[in-house]
Each structure stands twice: as C-alpha cells, then as structure tokens.
Enzyme design. Structure first.
Site, PDB file in Angstrom:
ATOM      1  N   ASP A 231       3.302  -0.836  14.972  1.00  0.00           N
ATOM      2  CA  ASP A 231       2.589  -1.233  13.760  1.00  0.00           C
ATOM      3  C   ASP A 231       3.237  -0.433  12.625  1.00  0.00           C
ATOM      4  O   ASP A 231       3.907   0.577  12.852  1.00  0.00           O
ATOM      5  CB  ASP A 231       1.096  -0.929  13.856  1.00  0.00           C
ATOM      6  CG  ASP A 231       0.307  -1.679  12.779  1.00  0.00           C
ATOM      7  OD1 ASP A 231       0.943  -2.211  11.828  1.00  0.00           O
ATOM      8  OD2 ASP A 231      -0.934  -1.749  12.860  1.00  0.00           O
TER       9      ASP A 231
HETATM   10  C1  BGC Z   1      -1.380  -3.656   9.901  1.00  0.00           C
HETATM   11  C2  BGC Z   1      -0.628  -4.758  10.631  1.00  0.00           C
HETATM   12  C3  BGC Z   1       0.318  -5.440   9.668  1.00  0.00           C
HETATM   13  C4  BGC Z   1       1.271  -4.395   9.112  1.00  0.00           C
HETATM   14  C5  BGC Z   1       2.283  -4.947   8.134  1.00  0.00           C
HETATM   15  C6  BGC Z   1      -0.432  -2.709   9.207  1.00  0.00           C
HETATM   16  O1  BGC Z   1      -1.127  -1.806   8.412  1.00  0.00           O
HETATM   17  O2  BGC Z   1      -2.175  -2.943  10.819  1.00  0.00           O
HETATM   18  O3  BGC Z   1      -1.526  -5.687  11.166  1.00  0.00           O
HETATM   19  O4  BGC Z   1       0.996  -6.469  10.324  1.00  0.00           O
HETATM   20  O5  BGC Z   1       0.512  -3.399   8.431  1.00  0.00           O
HETATM   21  O6  BGC Z   1       1.652  -5.326   6.951  1.00  0.00           O
END
Ligand code: BGC
Length: 815
Positions: A231
């Site tokens: 993530d």
């Molecule tokens: C979120 C993800 C997301 C990523 C990119 C993270 O903070 O948890 O779900 O895909 O950011 O935006």
C-alpha cells in the site's frame, strides 16, 4: 522463469530499480532492455488518474481526470450479482484503456469487522463468501480487457484508526475462515495481477514483510502468480519486504529502497537468483500491460453512465414499505425534502474520490419523469446543527403534500478513509427534521445515503425506507426509478444492521490500544455472531424487500449421505407470486447440527439472484463442496469436516429461512480437534463480551503480542507523532499540529488531516514524500521527539532545507 534472456542483460542496480516505483503512480522502466513503465491508479469505483496541470482548487483535492463514478463496493455487494460486478469491471477496464492505465487499484476486499470502520464504504461485506464472489467477478471483468487489478488491503485491515502501525491480533482460525477467505477465493479463481499488502501489522509483523502471509499462504498454498505491491507507504523495511516475497514498493522512495536491495545482494543477505524471480514477475507484468496499450481507445460515456445506473438500481435496498406506500404515484403531490435530493452523497472519500463525468440528482430526475414534486432543503449538509428556518420551510411544504419524501443519511463529514466513525447515527439535524415532518404528515418516505450501517431509532416514524448507499453518479436517476416503480428494488443487505453499536461483537475491542487491536470475537463476525447469540437486530444480513413477493418450494438434495470429498447439488424453486416483475436473492446457509469445535450457528455457502417475470417460476441449482461444511483445523493445518448431520437452509435472509433439509457428511480425515472447552468456554456460547485475555490467548495459541509500548522505550522510525505526545517536545509539536490543522481545515477535513499528521509513522514521512523528507531529517526529528537534543535535531533538519526546497515542486506535481 519467463524472461531469463532479459534478466541476463540487466545489471544488479537495474534489477533493484524494478522493485520500487518511478514516482507516485508509475513503475520504473529499464529502457535499454525494453521494459516499459506502467501506470497504476485508484480505484476501485472509477478511475482517479492524476490531472497533469492542476488548478489551485484541484491541487487541494485528490480529484483526478473526469471519470464515470460507479457505486462503491458497500453498494454493489448488495446486488448479490456477480454478473453485474463483472460488467462494472469490464466497463472500468475500457476506461483504463482510454486513459492508458495498466493497473486499477481495487477491489477493496477487507471484511467489515465493525460498522465503525471509516472505509467500510469501500469494502463488500461482513461475509467472506459474498466478498470473495464479488471481488472475483470484479477482477475478472477488469482483467478481461487486459488491465490489471490490485486486490487490497491484504490483510486484516479492518479499521482506519492507526491503520499504518496497528497490530491486528487475530487467531489463525478467524483469519482462515473470515479475513483471508475472500482473498483466497479471488486468488484461486481470478489471479489478480497485483495484491496490495496492507499498512498494518498482522500478529506482530508488518503485512508488507510478513513471509507467512505473502509467501507461505498466498504464493505457496494458494498458488498466487502475480505481483505483491505495498500500500502507498506501507514499506517498513525494504529488504525484509523483499525476502517476505513482496516485489514492489510504492510510491518510489527515491532510490533509498533500491540501494538497500543492492547492498543486501552484495552482502549475501539476498541471493541474486531470488531477486531475479521477483524481477521476472515485474517484467512479465510490464510486458503484458503493453499488449493492450494504445492511444486510440475511447468509450461511450453515456453508455457507461447507463451501466452505472443499472448497477445502482440493482443494488439499492428497500428496508421498509408499510401500507405499500412505495412505489409512488405520479398523481400524488410530493414534498421532496433534504439537500441531498439535489446534491447527493454518492461516493466515498479519500483515495477513491472521483471527479464524475456527470451527476444525476433525484429531484431533477423525478421532475423529468413528470412527478408532482416540490423541494425544500430541510437542513444544511455542512453542519450537524438544525437550521430552524430550513426546518420550518420543510414542514410547511410537507403539510401541503400527499407524501413527504426525505433524503437523509451520512453526509461527507460522517465517514471517510483515514479515520473511523465514533457512532452509528445520522446527523442530528436530519433526525430533528424527520421528527418535525412526521408530526405534520403521516406518509413519510426516507431515502437513506451512506456507506455503512446506521442506527435507526427513528424508523417507526417512517412508512418506507429505501437505502441508496453510495450509488455513484447515476444514483439520482436510479433512486427516482425505484421510488416510482420504473425499476423494482432487488438489493439485499451485505451487512447486518444492529439495533445499536454496543451489540456489535467487536464493540469492546475496537479500535484497540495505541499498539494493537485484538480480534477477540474470533469467527463471530456479523450475522455469524448475531445469529449464534440470538441477538435481535434492526435488519438482518441478506434482508431486502421488493414490490413483489416470492415463494420458495421443492428443496431437493442430490444425496442424503455423502463423504466430505463429494459434491452436493441442491435444487429448489422460486416463484414470483406478485403482480410485477422482480428479482430475488436466494441464499444458502449451512448449519453444523452438532460439532465438537465452536462454530457460528450458520454460514453463507451459496446464493443466486433470480430474475422472474410476474407469475414466473424458476429452478435454482447450487453446488456445495467440502469447504461448505468445513472449519479450519489449526492442528491439522487444513480444512476439516466433523462427521455428522448438516442442515441446508435456503432463505431470503439469514433470519428468513424458507426451506430446510439435512445431509449426513462423513469425514475422510482422522485428526485431533482443538478443544477449548476448559480454557476458553465463552467461545462455545458466543458470549463475546465475556471473553477474557486468557481465553483469547488459548484460542490464539501463543502469548499475545504486546498491546502497550514498553515504558521508557525510545521512539523509532516506526513511531508516530501521537506516540511522542507524552514527551516535552513531542507534546508541544503535537499541540501545535492540532491547532494548525484546526485553523487550516473545516471540521471534516481536520479529522482526516489530524489522523494523517499524528498517526503516520515517521518512516512514512520519508516514503510518502518520496525521500524529500530525508532519512537525515527523520533522524533529527527523532532526536527532538526523544528529548535528546533540540538544537542538534533542529540543526540536522535545517541542514536539509535546501534539498527540500529543490525537490518539493516535482513531488507535488507527481501526486
Ligand atoms: C490507500 C490505498 C490506495 C493508495 C493509493 C492508500 O492510502 O490505502 O487504498 O490505493 O493510497 O492512493
């Protein structure tokens, strides 16, 4: 390996460079050997591709290029229709082709452990089977277009509070039966191109470096072939992540992670052959993505809008319909009350926030249909407080009309990525409005918005409630069609609505301590708990009304006796006995009549949405295999069926079982069954509130990881500003941050901003700024927060300021 000839031509540095992003959204290219960079973007309910040249307003928000905004996962799961999720996936795939996006960051597949989780709108269900079938269909749809997906957030990421550091402490049986199952189903059936490792720790180890999770279970047991990506900012220790099986760090750490990989290979901690294996998968994904890349794709946005509407219509849930007040009639005079009738709440917030191509609203859609509607705002969406002028106008209007149609629910301020809710109420101003309107008009119909369960102590004041959830850009027209009977409601709840928050099985253990959250309720999640503990609920799992009625009959089992290796086929009939066409979601639950191990009273093992014309009858056939009868045996390290009788329950919800039959299943495996009757008796009565730390430890099978930071422990890169609050300088800095946020943001934004500022570990100041906040600066900050030396710490930070000024522009531009 698929690409040995390419790998043979690459230097160690080039290989390492494939293991982190080029920037925020793109992977790294190695052009000399023909490996292109590919783009990944959110996701999941539409595309949020960065706008290159942002206006001042756009810079403040996360919005991307205009895109079709589909209903969120909390909504689409209520359709109980994998074909529809497949179609949504295909549609999104086409939009990715046009925008030259190679991987869409979704679907969100976490289980809704608590209705408080701020991100529940982005997850499918409290049930793993429903979540798994929805996720799989979505992935198949997107990937059928040659575009990849990123199933997220792997795993046990069921809260936003301290999401980047919290340790989810879950016993293996609960993991296998509840939190991992949906991922497992989708991996085995659909092989998502990527899986996103979650921010949190799982049983003491960060998910992004959890070898048991990423390699032993995901790759070796389930046969996962794709890429594991962190993530955004979930990397803790790059080398540990790599060794655990994780290919890709996102976003770029500006070369820091790559240098660590190179050093680890040079010093023999990581073998180059191992790195080659991971790079081979990265190369394969980049080349696969290129097969469909082109600049001349286009899509019909009107046609996609229609698909968004169809999904919304099929997903909204009719919760109440006294005196058959719905569908409304065109000749009735209708007071449409509530700002959300004109300015709908139709999507979530945070990384999934979209810039919709167009936006329907229910009021205009009803006008277009020729309905006799008049509007009063009733409340101000931006505040929880009643505006008495608006309230008076609304009641005056309600008095003069046949029906009062109220648009209420969770406004933008009430749920978001980044923080959890603290209660299950809708705004007080909405409740006061409803009470006032109900006093002057007995025909109150409520259209409810929101992405998660809501308490409804006001329900008896209404005649009907249509739950529209967060239904995307076509939610307005879909709502109008359902209210006036142009479409017949057929959605059913994908999570239980409890009478009150306190009834939820995770209530006593959510969101945990500053260090960990113990999932003490184990397998008793959602209806598995409510039905076992025989607790009254507001609306049960799987519940939803229609404008017609359905009769179930003729349940037949292909066998009365079977081995656990056999397949059982069950058939039954569903008939539409009403006057209008409609669709019914028939659900199949299995109940172990008698078991040695503790088990939920019943579990969903199959379902089918059946479309039936008025008067029509169809036969439904569903197959059940071993897993439908099994629990996970932690001593056997496998699924196990206890021999005995199992009830097959066919129904319209978990509390509305219409047909029953029994099958005798004989186990083919002899094994020991874990016995906690002495050590953890409360699990056998599902008395979740009584479960002690000792009982949970017995089920967990080893000492629990710490739930507090040891006193006097020095702060490290893994700590947050919140952890530093008790220190002299930490306290001052936290105080300053809180005040600054309050003055810079409104109430809603400040909740999110405070969570981000205070609950982000310091290592992520480096990762999320792609190295602009350098390791040296982090060192300086830690000196200050540990009250070691303010001047020295500050000196270190200030010495990097020139670099910050130089790099901040490009960073802001790439987000
Ligand atoms: C979120 C993800 C997301 C990523 C990119 C993270 O903070 O948890 O779900 O895909 O950011 O935006």
């Amino acid at each position: 390996m698929k690409h040995p000839e390419i790998l043979a031509k690459m230097s160690l540095e080039e290989k390492a460079s494939l293991c982190s992003g080029r920037d925020y959204w793109n992977t790294a290219a190695v052009e000399s050997v023909g490996i292109p960079s590919i783009m990944m973007t959110d996701g999941p309910h539409g595309i949020r591709k960065r706008i290159k040249e942002k206006t001042k307003e756009q810079k403040k928000s996360l919005m991307g290029v205009p895109a079709i905004c589909f209903p969120t996962a909390a909504t689409t799961s209520c359709s109980w229709d994998p074909d529809l999720l497949y179609k949504m996936g295909e549609t999104l795939g086409e939009e990715c082709l046009k925008e030259q996006i190679s991987v869409l960051l979704g679907p969100g597949t976490n289980i809704k452990r608590s209705p408080l989780c701020g991100r529940n709108f982005e997850y499918f269900s409290e049930d793993p089977y429903l979540s798994g079938t929805c996720a799989s269909a979505f992935i198949d749809g997107v990937q059928s277009k040659g575009i990849g997906t990123s199933m997220k957030h792997f795993a046990a990421n069921s809260q936003e509070t301290r999401r980047m550091t919290v340790d989810s402490v879950v016993d293996e049986r609960a993991l296998r039966e509840i939190y991992l199952t949906a991922f497992e189903m989708a991996v085995k059936k659909s092989q998502p191109w990527t899986i996103m490792a979650a921010y949190n720790r799982l049983n003491a180890t960060y998910c992004a470096e959890n070898k048991w999770l990423l390699t032993d279970v995901l790759r070796n047991e389930w046969g996962y072939k794709g890429i594991i990506v962190t993530d955004w900012g979930a990397e803790n220790d790059r080398v540990a992540g790599l060794l655990a099986g994780q290919e890709l760090e996102m976003p770029s750490s500006n070369g820091i992670g790559n240098r660590q990989i190179v050093a680890a290979v040079r010093s023999g901690i990581v073998s180059e052959e191992y790195l080659d294996e991971l790079c081979d998968r990265m190369i394969d994904m980049a080349l696969k993505a290129c097969e469909v890349r082109g600049s001349n794709y286009t899509y019909d946005s009107d046609a996609h809008h229609e698909i968004a509407r169809e999904i919304a219509e099929q997903s909204m849930v009719l919760l109440r319909n006294e005196d058959h007040i719905l569908p409304l009639q065109k000749e009735q005079s209708i007071a449409v009350i509530g700002e959300m009738a004109k300015s709908p709440r139709y999507q979530g917030a945070g990384s999934s926030l979209l810039n919709p191509i167009k936006l329907d609203n229910a009021f205009d859609s009803m006008l277009d249909m020729g309905a006799k509607v008049q509007y009063a705002a009733g409340y101000n969406k931006k505040t929880d407080k009643t505006d008495f002028t608006l309230l008076r106008e609304a009641t005056e209007l309600a008095k003069s009309c046949d029906v009062a149609l109220l648009f209420l629910g969770l406004t933008e301020d009430f749920e978001s990525e980044g923080y959890d809710r603290s209660h299950l109420h809708i705004p007080q101003s909405h409740i006061e409005l409803l009470n006032a309107v109900a006093r002057v008009n007995p025909n109150v119909v409520v259209v409810l918005s929101g992405g998660s369960a809501i308490e409804m102590p006001w329900l008896s004041k209404t005649k009907a409630v249509l739950h529209s959830f967060l239904s995307g850009q076509a939610s307005g027209s879909a709502t109008a069609n359902l209210l006036f009977g142009k479409a017949n409601p057929s959605g059913k709840l994908s999570e239980t609505y409890p009478l009150s928050l306190e009834d939820n099985p995770s209530y006593k253990n959510f969101p945990g301590t500053p260090v960990s959250v113990e999932y003490r309720e184990s397998v008793y999640v959602g209806y598995r708990y409510y039905d076992t503990a025989k607790k009254d609920v507001l609306f049960p799992f799987g519940f939803g009304l229609s404008y017609t009625e359905f009769k179930y009959s003729g349940l037949k089992l292909s066998k009365k006796k079977m081995k656990d290796t056999d397949t059982l086929t069950l058939t039954f009939k569903v008939k539409n006995v009403g006057k209008v066409d409609g669709a019914e979601v028939a659900q199949v639950y299995v109940r172990d009549q008698e078991s040695t191990i503790y088990r939920p009273e019943k579990e969903l093992r199959g379902y089918k949405k059946v479309f039936l014309k008025a008067g029509e009858e169809k036969e439904v056939s569903i197959e059940l295999t071993k897993r439908a009868f099994a629990y996970y045996n932690i001593l056997l390290h496998d699924w196990h069926v206890e021999s005995g009788k199992f009830d097959i329950l066919v129904g319209a919800s978990s509390r509305d079982i219409r047909l029953e039959a029994t099958v005798n299943v004989e186990s083919t495996v002899e094994c020991e069954i874990p016995d906690y009757r002495e050590s953890a008796p409360d699990y056998y009565t599902a008395d979740v509130n009584a479960i002690t730390a000792e009982e949970f430890t017995a089920v967990y099978g080893k000492p629990l990881p710490p739930s507090e930071r040891p006193a006097g422990e020095k702060l490290t890169l893994n700590n947050t500003l919140e952890d530093a609050e008790s220190g002299v300088w930490g306290g001052r800095i936290v105080g300053f941050v809180r005040t600054a946020i309050k003055t810079m943001f409104n109430e809603n934004e400040s909740q999110m901003a405070t969570a981000v500022a205070l609950q982000t570990p310091i290592r992520d100041f480096i990762a999320m700024s792609m190295g602009v906040f350098s390791p040296k600066m982090a060192d300086g900050l830690l000196m200050i927060l540990n009250d070691e030396s303010m001047p020295k710490g500050l000196g270190k930070i200030l010495s990097c300021l020139l670099d910050v000024i130089k790099n901040i522009g490009p960073l802001l531009n790439s987000i």
